[in-house]
Design an enzyme around this catalytic site. Structure first.
Site, PDB file in Angstrom:
ATOM      1  N   GLY A 297      36.795 -31.421 -18.371  1.00 42.60           N
ATOM      2  CA  GLY A 297      35.718 -31.928 -17.527  1.00 42.60           C
ATOM      3  C   GLY A 297      34.414 -31.210 -17.817  1.00 42.60           C
TER       4      GLY A 297
ATOM      5  CG  HIS B 213      39.053 -28.824 -29.186  1.00 38.76           C
ATOM      6  ND1 HIS B 213      39.624 -29.003 -27.943  1.00 38.76           N
ATOM      7  CD2 HIS B 213      39.216 -29.995 -29.839  1.00 38.76           C
ATOM      8  CE1 HIS B 213      40.135 -30.225 -27.869  1.00 38.76           C
ATOM      9  NE2 HIS B 213      39.891 -30.847 -29.005  1.00 38.76           N
TER      10      HIS B 213
ATOM     11  CG  ASP C  35      40.520 -34.335 -37.640  1.00 40.24           C
ATOM     12  OD1 ASP C  35      40.048 -34.272 -38.797  1.00 40.24           O
ATOM     13  OD2 ASP C  35      41.405 -35.128 -37.310  1.00 40.24           O
TER      14      ASP C  35
ATOM     15  CG  HIS D   9      38.614 -33.765 -31.199  1.00 38.88           C
ATOM     16  ND1 HIS D   9      39.950 -33.538 -31.000  1.00 38.88           N
ATOM     17  CD2 HIS D   9      38.532 -34.569 -32.304  1.00 38.88           C
ATOM     18  CE1 HIS D   9      40.659 -34.193 -31.923  1.00 38.88           C
ATOM     19  NE2 HIS D   9      39.818 -34.817 -32.731  1.00 38.88           N
TER      20      HIS D   9
ATOM     21  CG  HIS E  60      30.693 -22.750 -32.521  1.00 37.52           C
ATOM     22  ND1 HIS E  60      30.543 -21.402 -32.336  1.00 37.52           N
ATOM     23  CD2 HIS E  60      31.989 -23.027 -32.169  1.00 37.52           C
ATOM     24  CE1 HIS E  60      31.680 -20.881 -31.907  1.00 37.52           C
ATOM     25  NE2 HIS E  60      32.581 -21.860 -31.788  1.00 37.52           N
ATOM     26  CD  GLU E  61      33.683 -26.555 -31.669  1.00 35.31           C
ATOM     27  OE1 GLU E  61      34.713 -26.227 -32.302  1.00 35.31           O
ATOM     28  OE2 GLU E  61      33.395 -26.065 -30.564  1.00 35.31           O
TER      29      GLU E  61
ATOM     30  CG  HIS F 203      36.044 -23.113 -35.002  1.00 30.72           C
ATOM     31  ND1 HIS F 203      36.375 -21.784 -35.082  1.00 30.72           N
ATOM     32  CD2 HIS F 203      35.398 -23.266 -33.816  1.00 30.72           C
ATOM     33  CE1 HIS F 203      35.948 -21.156 -33.991  1.00 30.72           C
ATOM     34  NE2 HIS F 203      35.345 -22.034 -33.215  1.00 30.72           N
TER      35      HIS F 203
ATOM     36  CG  HIS G 115      35.581 -17.940 -31.502  1.00 32.12           C
ATOM     37  ND1 HIS G 115      36.402 -18.354 -30.490  1.00 32.12           N
ATOM     38  CD2 HIS G 115      34.762 -18.991 -31.767  1.00 32.12           C
ATOM     39  CE1 HIS G 115      36.082 -19.589 -30.137  1.00 32.12           C
ATOM     40  NE2 HIS G 115      35.100 -20.007 -30.914  1.00 32.12           N
TER      41      HIS G 115
ATOM     42  CG  ASP H 130       9.608  -7.704 -30.878  1.00 31.76           C
ATOM     43  OD1 ASP H 130       9.386  -6.906 -31.803  1.00 31.76           O
ATOM     44  OD2 ASP H 130      10.438  -8.637 -30.949  1.00 31.76           O
TER      45      ASP H 130
ATOM     46  CG  ASP I 238      -1.203  -5.165 -30.606  1.00 32.58           C
ATOM     47  OD1 ASP I 238      -0.825  -6.128 -31.295  1.00 32.58           O
ATOM     48  OD2 ASP I 238      -2.140  -4.415 -30.923  1.00 32.58           O
TER      49      ASP I 238
END
Lengths: 367, 82
Positions: free
Chosen positions: A76, A83, A94, A96, A118-119, A122, A128, A188, A279
């Site tokens: 959900g 994944h 594959d 999904h 990202h997927e 894999h 990871h 920074d 700066d």
């Protein structure tokens, strides 16, 4: 990084987009997927060709809950976003995506390009990474799409499986995550926000509660995805807002939101056009004025009247003796100013106008 | 501005921890006590692995920082034991 050998035994791979999310136009989905593959082909010898029917090496689909013959279920909205399966036959390779998420091409919801990239990592054999700055870190964090999303850790991972690209990457990798206790660390920008102090470095932010030993390192984009990396100055004003500066732009932030109409040009604060960047900046809570440091000079801004004070700029060395001619970052804590340059900081008493002590810049991190 | 999530009741937290560890750290559901395990040692061990992976303080307990990371949106691929 981590990986699962041997990866694909070929370098020319095919992909197929099996179905689309209704959240985006099909053209935008196609673009996001193509761009996500390009990320990996840029730094490896792999190539990706789209096919429109039949079985591709990487089959891409959107689904909800228990979907197709996939052994993994979606959960959900939120939680799991997508994944993928490591290289192999059948479901191997594959990818999904959970259709219960809100997919976008921007910073709202979840950016399909970033999750797809990202997927695909894999699907190419990477697992990871524990590096928070890596694309292969398991938690989602928005990155400005103009930045190349791979970190050196991601590139080392993919090249450990497939070797380097025959072509030189056309975009530099994102800088590695900064090390909290690096004795040479510089900043920074630094600002307070209520009881905490925020230290900015490239894409990262350290959050410190000075009366507490905890230090948290996060991506700036986790809180403010619309801000660029490499913020040059920041300060907290008297209205519970933070002003961020980069180049000739500044943003006013309240909580997670940027105020409407920003970024604005720094000239609207009263700087002459010759000032191209700030700066460092610090708001003096005792006087209600803000000092802006530019090169070897500083300007003073009156917060209540929202105007520059007359008689400025002045030389930093005249009014802040002992801190040198240039400032990287500054903030106020318990009445003192803390000026930073390189790996050093100067504790300065603005009433006595003198340096109290000189310290390493990272003592706030309890290193 | 970002603050740690409100402490939910312990039962909800433990359910979240259990489901997260089963999904991403291969915590095996106890066939006799699906909702609650009597011995917590396998869970403690998995929490420690998870905390180590995410660079959190390794306490073996579902403290607020650990719960916060568990509630973040993420990839469905397990972090360990692939």
């Amino acid at each position: 990084y981590g990986f699962i050998l041997p990866g694909w035994k070929k370098t020319k791979l095919t992909y197929r987009i099996v179905n689309y999310t209704p959240d985006m136009t099909q053209t935008d989905v196609d673009k996001a997927i193509q761009k996500a593959f390009k990320v990996w082909s840029t730094v490896s010898p792999l190539t990706f060709t789209r096919i429109y029917k039949g079985i591709a090496d990487i089959m891409i689909a959107f689904g909800t809950g228990a979907h197709g013959h996939c052994p993994r279920y979606f959960d959900g909205p939120l939680g799991v976003l997508g994944h993928a399966f490591p290289p192999g036959n059948g479901i191997g390779g594959d990818v999904h995506f959970d259709e219960d998420e809100h997919w976008t091409e921007g910073s709202a919801g979840f950016n399909l390009f970033l999750v797809a990239a990202h997927e695909f990592g894999h699907a190419l054999g990477l697992s990871h990474s524990t590096d928070r700055g890596a694309l292969m870190f398991p938690n989602y964090a928005y990155i400005n799409p103009t930045e190349f999303p791979l970190s050196p850790d991601d590139i080392s991972g993919i090249q450990a499986i497939y070797g380097p690209s025959p072509n030189t990457p056309d975009k530099p990798a994102r800088p590695a995550s900064p090390k909290t206790c690096d004795p040479m660390v510089s900043f920074d920008a630094i600002t307070t926000l209520r009881r905490e102090v925020m230290f900015f470095k490239d894409r990262h932010i350290w959050r410190v509660y000075p009366d507490n030993s905890e230090v948290e390192l996060e991506l700036i984009s986790t809180f403010w995805p619309f801000l660029p990396s490499g913020i040059q100055a920041a300060y907290e004003n008297i209205k519970d807002q933070i002003l961020f500066f980069k180049g000739n732009n500044f943003w006013v932030i309240s909580g997670y939101q940027v105020l409407p109409g920003y970024p604005k040009n720094i000239n609207t604060l009263g700087f002459p056009r010759s000032v191209k960047k700030i700066d460092a900046a610090v708001s003096n809570k005792n006087t209600g004025t803000t000092d802006f440091f530019v090169g070897d000079k500083y300007w003073r801004y009156e917060e209540s009247s929202q105007s520059m004070e007359k008689g400025y700029p002045r030389q930093i060395t005249d009014d802040f003796p002992g801190i040198g001619k240039k400032v990287d970052a500054v903030f106020q804590h318990k009445g003192f100013f803390y000026f930073f340059r390189g790996s050093k900081q100067w504790e300065f008493d603005p009433n006595a106008k003198r340096v109290i002590r000189v310290m390493k810049s990272n003592i706030w991190f309890n290193c | 501005f970002p603050v740690l999530p409100e402490k939910n009741n312990e039962g909800e937290n433990m359910q979240l921890v259990q489901e997260y560890l089963e999904k991403f750290y291969e915590l095996q559901p106890d066939p006799e006590h699906l909702a609650w395990r009597r011995s917590t040692s396998p869970m403690v061990e998995k929490i420690q692995k998870m905390q180590e992976f995410f660079g959190l303080e390794v306490t073996g307990k579902p403290d607020p920082e650990t719960l916060e990371v568990m509630q973040k949106p993420r990839c469905g691929v397990p972090d360990v034991g692939q």
